[in-house]
Motif scaffolding. Structure first.
Motif, PDB file in Angstrom:
ATOM      1  N   PRO A 133      29.536  41.064  34.749  1.00 20.92           N
ATOM      2  CA  PRO A 133      29.653  42.347  34.046  1.00 20.92           C
ATOM      3  C   PRO A 133      31.116  42.796  33.929  1.00 20.92           C
ATOM      4  CG  PRO A 133      28.946  42.690  36.313  1.00 20.92           C
ATOM      5  CD  PRO A 133      28.934  41.216  36.093  1.00 20.92           C
ATOM      6  N   LYS A 134      31.349  43.755  33.040  1.00 22.31           N
ATOM      7  CA  LYS A 134      32.666  44.395  32.829  1.00 22.31           C
ATOM      8  C   LYS A 134      33.672  43.479  32.139  1.00 22.31           C
ATOM      9  CE  LYS A 134      32.182  47.729  36.579  1.00 22.31           C
ATOM     10  NZ  LYS A 134      32.787  48.329  37.775  1.00 22.31           N
ATOM     11  N   MET A 135      33.918  42.306  32.744  1.00 24.21           N
ATOM     12  CA  MET A 135      34.838  41.338  32.144  1.00 24.21           C
ATOM     13  C   MET A 135      34.399  39.951  32.585  1.00 24.21           C
ATOM     14  SD  MET A 135      38.958  40.815  32.723  1.00 24.21           S
ATOM     15  CE  MET A 135      39.341  42.526  32.326  1.00 24.21           C
ATOM     16  N   ASP A 136      34.057  39.076  31.629  1.00 25.24           N
ATOM     17  CA  ASP A 136      33.547  37.772  32.047  1.00 25.24           C
ATOM     18  C   ASP A 136      34.670  36.847  32.503  1.00 25.24           C
ATOM     19  OD1 ASP A 136      34.727  36.522  29.844  1.00 25.24           O
ATOM     20  OD2 ASP A 136      32.896  36.491  28.665  1.00 25.24           O
ATOM     21  N   GLY A 137      34.254  35.732  33.097  1.00 28.07           N
ATOM     22  CA  GLY A 137      35.219  34.819  33.693  1.00 28.07           C
ATOM     23  C   GLY A 137      36.188  34.211  32.702  1.00 28.07           C
ATOM     24  N   MET A 138      35.726  33.900  31.504  1.00 26.00           N
ATOM     25  CA  MET A 138      36.614  33.298  30.516  1.00 26.00           C
ATOM     26  C   MET A 138      37.723  34.268  30.115  1.00 26.00           C
ATOM     27  SD  MET A 138      35.727  30.222  30.263  1.00 26.00           S
ATOM     28  CE  MET A 138      36.969  29.840  29.034  1.00 26.00           C
ATOM     29  N   GLU A 139      37.394  35.551  30.031  1.00 23.40           N
ATOM     30  CA  GLU A 139      38.426  36.543  29.703  1.00 23.40           C
ATOM     31  C   GLU A 139      39.458  36.639  30.821  1.00 23.40           C
ATOM     32  OE1 GLU A 139      38.927  41.198  28.241  1.00 23.40           O
ATOM     33  OE2 GLU A 139      36.911  40.327  28.479  1.00 23.40           O
ATOM     34  N   VAL A 140      38.974  36.584  32.058  1.00 29.10           N
ATOM     35  CA  VAL A 140      39.891  36.571  33.207  1.00 29.10           C
ATOM     36  C   VAL A 140      40.808  35.352  33.116  1.00 29.10           C
ATOM     37  CG1 VAL A 140      40.067  36.327  35.713  1.00 29.10           C
ATOM     38  CG2 VAL A 140      38.306  37.805  34.733  1.00 29.10           C
TER      39      VAL A 140
END
Length: 230
Positions: free
Chosen positions: A58-65
């Motif tokens: 949730p909030k920010m997925d791993g790929m975005e991180v």
């Protein structure tokens, strides 16, 4: 010591992964995060070498991180974890430089192999200014195994060996019987004795004989702390 950030939105898996990674020699979990925003905050405030990163959160997925960190040009490595065998994400992860990609549900032995391979690669690149083609092939083709793995006797498994060794290390001030260890690790006495015999043969534990009131001998085992100054 390789400093690790574990990112997982499932609380139970997060704790299991944290405990597992912490038990592997050469790794230390510096922080955990349950979503992408917490992961970004942790990477900003702590020194991290490796991130074990769940993709769907949730909030920010791993790929975005992963993308954000790469844009910042930080020298951090990633092992990605996902429940979906998504070829597009795998391709993007490889392009961004992921060192490995695990699909849930995975065996902990698979994570163990990934971490050992990563540690071996780091060790080789740090110690050697020049490497041979054979060494490069071993690293990139996933064939590298540490000496301990190569010498592991037939029928023994690395994951189980690490469990037994880790338990002995945690209780290194005590003399433990095979019955004690069997009960605590919920494993058969026969299996435990096989691993204890192996650890004694490579000099990782010390075996002492004790005699009971009827003269029947029993064995006690103690972890040898090789880093302890004599």
């Amino acid at each position: 010591m390789i400093r690790v950030l574990v990112v997982e939105d499932d609380p139970m898996l997060l704790e299991l992964n944290r405990r597992f990674v912490d038990k592997i020699d050469g790794f230390s979990v510096e922080d955990v995060a349950s979503n992408g925003e917490e992961a970004i905050k942790s990477l900003k405030n702590k020194k991290i070498d490796l991130v074990i990163l769940d993709i769907y959160m949730p909030k920010m997925d791993g790929m975005e991180v992963f993308r954000k960190v790469r844009k910042q040009n930080k020298v951090i490595d990633f092992i990605l974890v996902t429940a979906a065998n998504d070829t597009d994400k795998i391709e993007e992860a490889l392009k961004l430089g992921a060192v490995d990609y695990l699909v849930k549900p995975f065996e902990f032995e698979r994570l163990n192999q990934s971490l050992l391979h990563y540690k071996a690669r780091k060790k080789l690149l740090i110690k050697k200014p020049f490497v041979s083609q054979e060494e490069i092939d071993q690293l990139f083709m996933g064939e590298y195994k540490e000496k301990e793995e190569k010498e592991l006797q037939k029928g023994l498994h690395k994951f189980t060996l690490n469990r037994v060794k880790g338990f002995l290390n945690e209780n290194k001030e005590a003399l433990l019987s095979s019955e004690n260890i069997s009960e605590k690790l919920a494993m058969s006495k026969v299996t435990i004795r096989r691993y204890l015999d192996y650890l004694e043969s490579i000099g990782d534990i010390q075996k002492k004989i004790e005699y009971g009131t009827r003269g029947r001998p029993s064995y006690r085992y103690k972890y040898i702390d090789k880093n302890k100054k004599s």
